[in-house]
Design an enzyme around this catalytic site. Structure first.
Site, PDB file in Angstrom:
ATOM      1  CE  LYS A 189      -1.974   2.905   2.289  1.00  0.00           C
ATOM      2  NZ  LYS A 189      -1.880   4.383   2.088  1.00  0.00           N
ATOM      3  CD  GLU A 263      12.512   3.332   8.950  1.00  0.00           C
ATOM      4  OE1 GLU A 263      12.396   4.271   9.761  1.00  0.00           O
ATOM      5  OE2 GLU A 263      12.718   3.483   7.744  1.00  0.00           O
ATOM      6  CB  CYS A 297      12.556   8.128   8.830  1.00  0.00           C
ATOM      7  SG  CYS A 297      13.409   6.940   7.804  1.00  0.00           S
ATOM      8  CD  GLU A 395      10.159  12.102  11.927  1.00  0.00           C
ATOM      9  OE1 GLU A 395       9.101  11.558  12.261  1.00  0.00           O
ATOM     10  OE2 GLU A 395      11.039  11.538  11.267  1.00  0.00           O
TER      11      GLU A 395
END
Lengths: 492, 303
Positions: A189, A263, A297, A395
């Site tokens: 996906k 992750e 990331c 983040e």
């Protein structure tokens, strides 16, 4: 005489746009059981080019019935695919890798159009790594007994793989290649804003004659991913994305027997000691935080500089930022492309406001080249950042760096580890012994020494703490996709 | 004492300059700029006055064909001291400078008074620029004072002539040595008196040692120049020499200068290419852009 010793000076680069035209289907269907099919949900959404805000195409939004068909297809394909010998599966993976190389120009351009990343990066970083990942795991397919000596190795089964928008094809490769090598079947996906290249990958699966149902691709938004991950016939969920979604997946898969790897986000520390090669460390800062507009990331978004060299580092970083070219991602000389979506741009801008309001000092290099349409954010950094500031904790996922200082290695380590995340870290020093000493004390799954944001299919990638668990890449990347049975036999 | 340099990252950065896409108008401009920065060089035992005169003609007017706007002359002609007078006469009034290698080029393995005298004679003969070699033996044995003192003395003897200090980076081997030698050379030159912009250059190589100029070596030297400018406001020049043979390579170097030091350095008074075969490749590309056709190698004069 016509010539004179003229004093020529100065020089600008001309526009260097990638001009190859890519045909894009107006209606992009789902890929189920080896065929492109219209969604039973009858629902579509549009995907745009974030650099121009122009609509590129409509993409199918998979609903419950579509998820059902895809899982059924994957389940049906499983017995035959998993019984193929490793070397047979490797043949398909090699073919996929080669076909990716052959179509890499087209894929790179489309990746840039749909996602906003500079063509220089999709062409020179993403696509080579995508192909490399398939080549690498093709190599493992018939050597599994060397990865897990003495064990009886079985695939996990039907894998639901949900990927983000920052490296669309690369994440697809990271998920699909090891899963297929181990004999699993997959439903991938892609992220809502970057579906188009995943569907080209589906075309490649057709071209290489991959058995029907082994790979299925469902486009859609968060709801599609949720339906997929919660489907009872899915044996394994692999997710790359935000920590919030990761946590909810962990809750929803608990007690179901599904294997899970995550992750997730990061707020990685990049530590520069005073004895480092500073000009090169500045390069590392730049590739750490401004690579892919900071949509990474493992971005080195917290910079820790040893106090005596702070001024030097800030001055050199400012100088270097001036040479970064922000603008049309299809221009071959662009270093920073467009922010992936309006939503993400709003988030990044909110954090920049936050930083200023909380008292940090913003350093911005204004670019005059920014187009009037599209989502843009000039690369910037903050100094005078306190560890308690939002921009030092959360983040941002954009080209925004927080610069802080430290005085001793111990302080650098404890400040670097003072984060809920633990994905990556960078260390810059000319002293080998310091590298080893500091690296082993950092709570990070990946530590880069005198470099940053280096990836290789042979190198395992993944985090600690709220950055997730499980590894992708390398021999370790096989582990989430196998069930191991250890058989003890009595010697004759 | 050594400022650390990380080879892996220097190479990565140097490589990134080569990935800039320089096309159409900027290619045309860049090539003209490169042409104007060339030190057209002949440094052979068999060099004759005839050859030097031919080189000078080429330096003034690199191509005989018509092209609009007219092509620039190259920056200088670089010869051995014994041929300086010939070059001086041939270049008179052209604006093209005469550069002379000196100080016992290329090895520098001569007593200091011989080397200094070599410089004096070249200057007397009319050299506008002196390309000196540093004492690599002293440098590698750690006698940095000796290296510095010699450079200071050479610059004093140069008088008004500009000085280019050849580090011979191929013999220094490591990038840390290159960095240290660059810092040392600039400091030593400054020690003999104030420097105006472009009066002192640092230069990679003699062209007699392999490897000669490379992108990583040049990048490290540019970074030293950048730092010196930041500290003092003085602009030191840069000259990579040897091994730059194609127009494409020349453009990569210009990209590196632009992105490391800025547009100020994109002029022949602060940046030079030490090369001979580069000229004709640059011309070939320029003429192709002008006429749309590639020319044969024999369409350009040798020299």
């Amino acid at each position: 005489m016509t010539t004179k010793a003229q004093e020529l000076s100065g020089w600008e680069y001309s526009l260097a746009p990638e001009t190859t035209k890519i045909d894009i289907e107006q209606k992009n269907k789902l890929f189920i059981q080896g065929k492109f099919v219209s969604p039973k949900s009858r629902s579509w959404f549009s995907t745009i080019n974030p650099a121009t805000e122009e609509k590129l195409a409509d993409v199918a939004c998979a609903g419950k019935a579509d998820v059902e068909s895809a899982v059924t297809a994957a389940k049906k394909a499983l017995p035959k695919w998993s019984r193929l010998s490793g070397s047979q599966r490797a043949k398909y993976l090699y073919r996929i890798a080669r076909r990716i190389q052959e179509r890499s120009r087209e894929l790179a351009i489309l990746e840039t159009m749909d996602g906003g990343k500079p063509i220089k990066e999709s062409r020179d970083v993403d696509l080579p790594l995508v192909a490399q990942h398939f080549f690498y795991y093709a190599g493992w397919a018939d050597k599994m007994q060397y990865a897990f000596p003495g064990a009886n190795i079985e695939p996990v089964g039907v894998c639901a793989q949900i990927i983000p928008w920052n490296f669309p094809l690369m994440m697809a490769a990271w998920k699909l290649a090891p899963a297929l090598a181990c004999g699993n079947t997959c439903i991938l996906k892609p992220a809502e804003t970057t579906s188009l290249t995943a569907l080209r990958l589906a075309e490649i699966m057709q071209e290489v004659g991959l058995p029907e149902g082994v790979v299925n691709i469902l486009t859609g938004a968060g709801e599609t991913g949720k339906l997929l991950a919660e489907h009872k016939s899915v044996n394994k969920v692999a997710f790359t994305g935000s920590t919030a979604v990761g946590k909810s997946l962990m809750r929803s898969t608990a007690g179901t027997g599904k294997k899970l790897t995550l992750e997730l986000g990061g707020k990685s520390a990049n530590i520069i000691f005073a004895d480092a090669a500073i000009d090169q460390a500045v390069e590392g800062i730049v590739s750490g935080i401004y690579f892919n507009q900071g949509h990474v990331c493992c971005a080195g978004s917290r910079l820790f500089v040893e106090e005596p060299i702070l001024d030097e580092v800030v001055s050199k970083l400012t100088h270097r930022l001036r040479s970064l070219r922000v603008g049309n991602p299809l221009d071959k000389n662009t270093d920073l492309g467009a922010i992936n979506s309006q939503e993400q741009l709003d988030t990044v801008e909110r954090y920049i406001r936050n930083g200023t309001e909380e008292g940090a000092q913003l350093h911005e290099i204004h670019s005059e080249r920014l187009p009037s349409k599209g989502y843009w954010c000039s690369p910037c950094f903050f100094t005078d950042v306190q560890p308690s500031h939002t921009i030092a904790r959360e983040e941002i996922f954009g080209p925004v760096l927080s610069v802080m200082t430290f005085r001793t290695p111990q302080e650098a380590i404890s400040r670097a580890n003072n984060s809920p995340y633990g994905l990556a870290a960078g260390i810059w020093t000319n002293k080998g012994s310091k590298i080893f000493e500091v690296a082993k004390k950092l709570d990070a799954g990946v530590v880069w020494c005198n470099t940053y944001n280096k990836f290789d299919a042979a190198s395992p990638f993944g985090g600690f703490k709220e950055s997730g668990f499980g590894r992708e890449g390398g021999m370790q990347g096989l582990r989430p996709y196998v069930r191991l049975q250890n058989q003890s036999r009595r010697a004759k | 004492m050594h400022t650390p340099v990380d080879t892996v990252m220097v190479e990565q950065r140097a490589k990134s300059f080569a990935s800039r896409s320089i096309k159409t108008e900027s290619k045309q401009q860049g090539l003209r700029l490169a042409l104007s920065m060339i030190d057209l060089t002949t440094l052979e035992g068999k060099d004759s006055p005839e050859k030097v005169r031919a080189l000078c003609t080429k330096a003034i007017q690199p191509w005989e064909g018509e092209i609009d706007p007219p092509l620039p002359s190259v920056a200088a002609v670089c010869v051995y001291p014994s041929l300086v007078q010939v070059a001086k006469r041939a270049l008179e009034g052209s604006g093209v400078a005469v550069a002379s290698v000196a100080t016992g080029f290329p090895s520098g393995q001569y007593p200091l008074d011989v080397r200094l005298n070599d410089v004096k004679e070249a200057v007397c003969a009319g050299a506008d620029e002196i390309d000196m070699v540093i004492n690599r033996g002293a440098f590698l044995s750690g006698e940095f004072d000796v290296v510095a003192e010699e450079i200071t003395q050479v610059r004093t003897v140069c008088g008004t002539a500009h000085l280019k200090i050849i580090l011979e980076t191929g013999e220094l081997e490591t990038l840390e040595n290159v960095r240290l030698a660059s810092e040392l050379a600039i400091q030593a030159a400054a020690h003999s008196g104030s420097i105006s912009d472009g009066e002192v250059f640092i230069k990679t190589s003699t062209g007699k040692v392999n490897p000669a100029a490379t992108m990583p070596v040049t990048l490290v030297m540019l970074e030293v120049i950048r730092e010196y400018y930041k500290e003092t406001g003085i602009k030191i020049g840069m000259k990579p020499a040897g091994g730059i043979k194609t127009a494409k390579q020349a453009l990569h170097y210009l990209v590196m200068v632009k992105e490391t030091l800025g547009d100020d350095w994109l002029t022949k008074s602060l940046f030079r290419f030490g090369a001979s075969s580069l000229t004709n490749d640059v011309l070939r590309q320029l003429v192709r852009q002008h006429t749309g056709r590639y020319t044969a190698t024999y369409d350009f004069s040798e020299a």
